[in-house]
Design a protein around this motif. Sequence first.
Motif, PDB file in Angstrom:
ATOM      1  N   TYR A  83       0.828  -1.196   0.000  1.00 46.21           N
ATOM      2  CA  TYR A  83       0.000   0.000   0.000  1.00 46.21           C
ATOM      3  C   TYR A  83       0.867   1.254   0.000  1.00 46.21           C
ATOM      4  O   TYR A  83       1.840   1.352   0.753  1.00 46.21           O
ATOM      5  CB  TYR A  83      -0.932   0.000   1.214  1.00 46.21           C
ATOM      6  N   PRO A  84       0.512   2.247  -0.823  1.00 43.97           N
ATOM      7  CA  PRO A  84       1.316   3.473  -0.922  1.00 43.97           C
ATOM      8  C   PRO A  84       1.449   4.213   0.403  1.00 43.97           C
ATOM      9  O   PRO A  84       2.492   4.823   0.664  1.00 43.97           O
ATOM     10  CB  PRO A  84       0.551   4.314  -1.957  1.00 43.97           C
ATOM     11  N   TRP A  85       0.399   4.179   1.226  1.00 39.99           N
ATOM     12  CA  TRP A  85       0.465   4.930   2.487  1.00 39.99           C
ATOM     13  C   TRP A  85       1.572   4.400   3.387  1.00 39.99           C
ATOM     14  O   TRP A  85       2.211   5.173   4.109  1.00 39.99           O
ATOM     15  CB  TRP A  85      -0.879   4.898   3.211  1.00 39.99           C
ATOM     16  N   PHE A  86       1.816   3.105   3.331  1.00 41.54           N
ATOM     17  CA  PHE A  86       2.873   2.542   4.172  1.00 41.54           C
ATOM     18  C   PHE A  86       4.243   2.969   3.672  1.00 41.54           C
ATOM     19  O   PHE A  86       5.125   3.320   4.463  1.00 41.54           O
ATOM     20  CB  PHE A  86       2.761   1.018   4.202  1.00 41.54           C
ATOM     21  N   ARG A  87       4.423   2.954   2.359  1.00 42.36           N
ATOM     22  CA  ARG A  87       5.712   3.383   1.817  1.00 42.36           C
ATOM     23  C   ARG A  87       5.989   4.847   2.141  1.00 42.36           C
ATOM     24  O   ARG A  87       7.119   5.228   2.438  1.00 42.36           O
ATOM     25  CB  ARG A  87       5.723   3.143   0.305  1.00 42.36           C
ATOM     26  N   LYS A  88       4.944   5.668   2.087  1.00 40.15           N
ATOM     27  CA  LYS A  88       5.113   7.082   2.411  1.00 40.15           C
ATOM     28  C   LYS A  88       5.435   7.264   3.890  1.00 40.15           C
ATOM     29  O   LYS A  88       6.293   8.073   4.267  1.00 40.15           O
ATOM     30  CB  LYS A  88       3.836   7.850   2.049  1.00 40.15           C
ATOM     31  N   ALA A  89       4.765   6.498   4.740  1.00 36.86           N
ATOM     32  CA  ALA A  89       5.024   6.584   6.180  1.00 36.86           C
ATOM     33  C   ALA A  89       6.445   6.138   6.504  1.00 36.86           C
ATOM     34  O   ALA A  89       7.131   6.747   7.349  1.00 36.86           O
ATOM     35  CB  ALA A  89       4.008   5.732   6.937  1.00 36.86           C
ATOM     36  N   ILE A  90       6.912   5.093   5.820  1.00 38.36           N
ATOM     37  CA  ILE A  90       8.267   4.601   6.046  1.00 38.36           C
ATOM     38  C   ILE A  90       9.296   5.670   5.698  1.00 38.36           C
ATOM     39  O   ILE A  90      10.282   5.877   6.422  1.00 38.36           O
ATOM     40  CB  ILE A  90       8.517   3.328   5.228  1.00 38.36           C
ATOM     41  N   LYS A  91       9.077   6.378   4.600  1.00 38.15           N
ATOM     42  CA  LYS A  91      10.010   7.438   4.201  1.00 38.15           C
ATOM     43  C   LYS A  91      10.093   8.525   5.260  1.00 38.15           C
ATOM     44  O   LYS A  91      11.175   9.034   5.565  1.00 38.15           O
ATOM     45  CB  LYS A  91       9.568   8.033   2.861  1.00 38.15           C
ATOM     46  N   VAL A  92       8.950   8.881   5.836  1.00 37.61           N
ATOM     47  CA  VAL A  92       8.942   9.914   6.873  1.00 37.61           C
ATOM     48  C   VAL A  92       9.663   9.434   8.124  1.00 37.61           C
ATOM     49  O   VAL A  92      10.452  10.169   8.738  1.00 37.61           O
ATOM     50  CB  VAL A  92       7.488  10.309   7.214  1.00 37.61           C
ATOM     51  N   ILE A  93       9.433   8.181   8.500  1.00 38.07           N
ATOM     52  CA  ILE A  93      10.052   7.639   9.714  1.00 38.07           C
ATOM     53  C   ILE A  93      11.562   7.480   9.525  1.00 38.07           C
ATOM     54  O   ILE A  93      12.355   7.884  10.378  1.00 38.07           O
ATOM     55  CB  ILE A  93       9.408   6.290  10.083  1.00 38.07           C
ATOM     56  N   VAL A  94      11.966   6.887   8.404  1.00 34.04           N
ATOM     57  CA  VAL A  94      13.388   6.641   8.162  1.00 34.04           C
ATOM     58  C   VAL A  94      14.166   7.945   8.043  1.00 34.04           C
ATOM     59  O   VAL A  94      15.315   8.039   8.492  1.00 34.04           O
ATOM     60  CB  VAL A  94      13.566   5.786   6.884  1.00 34.04           C
TER      61      VAL A  94
END
Length: 340
Positions: free
Chosen positions: A312-323
Amino acid sequence: MTSALLPNEVQYCFENINGSCYKTPFSSGIRITLYVVLCLLTILTLVGNFMVIISIAYFKQLHSPTNFLVASLACADFCLGLTVMPFSSIRSVETCWYFGDTFCRFHSCLDASFCYSSIFHLCFISIDRYVAVTDPLIYPIKFTVPVSGMFIAVAWTISFVYTFSIVFSGANDVGIEEFTNALSCVGSCQLVYNKTWVVVSAVLFIIPFFTMIALYSRIFAVVKRQARVIEAMNNTQSSENYSDRVAKRERKAAKILGIAVIAFLVLWTPYSITVMTDAFFNFIIPPLVFDIVVWFTYSNSAINPLIYSLFYPWFRKAIKVIVSCKILWLDCSTMNLFPE
């Protein structure tokens, strides 16, 4: 030339203790390879599920009944990777248990509890998605946060009560005490279950599995029918482009649901068959086979984040913010994670 297995060299788990178990000596290359592979699998389980937990807990847009179930599933898988898999790695590579009988029972209980909790969560997620697809107008009323919380409580409670009560009450080896005493030695940690509890454990696997199969099959059928209806209604407006979008949506739905069901089947069925075969055929399965099928079940916890979140795109976007550590100095909790 050193062989992978050295059967002629008799070794014991505890050289100075009478009644010690035999140790299976692996060559240095095999041991290092096994440690690396199992360590990477453990890290994947921890990191992937931790990212899911942090994402859903931090970003307010993800605070929904469905995502709370996903976060709870990630907690079960994360706890398995943190408290169970490291000790299981040492046992698998060294072919000995060095942490005592009491912790062996506790470790086995945690192992079964987190695995069963993961199974129940997967089943409840399938129920949630079934209601969302088949009755989208009523879904917000039927599946609320309290309902999600009830499912989470049931998944955790049944898993822990069932496993701890059986193991610490000794019910698992009632009727097979002679066999367990004959096989007991210092340095072993493989609990056996009599036929009654093997059947009960199999039922706890079979019911969620067939529930998932039935619900996901129904979900996919409904999604295809709805997509075709929408395609027919929009047939006169950019039909080719819209058809492409519909087809893409159908393929994505089939991929996500198919991977979830197939992964669960492939990774859990060998373990269930092995346990039942062992109990009903006088415990003929070698410990090495048990180790292999157990790690197959552990792998399901490692890939759950990939199946339920990474697509899901939302997870990839969240990962970028966290990392990128933006959450440390920017208030990103209210940002929009969903594509327009």
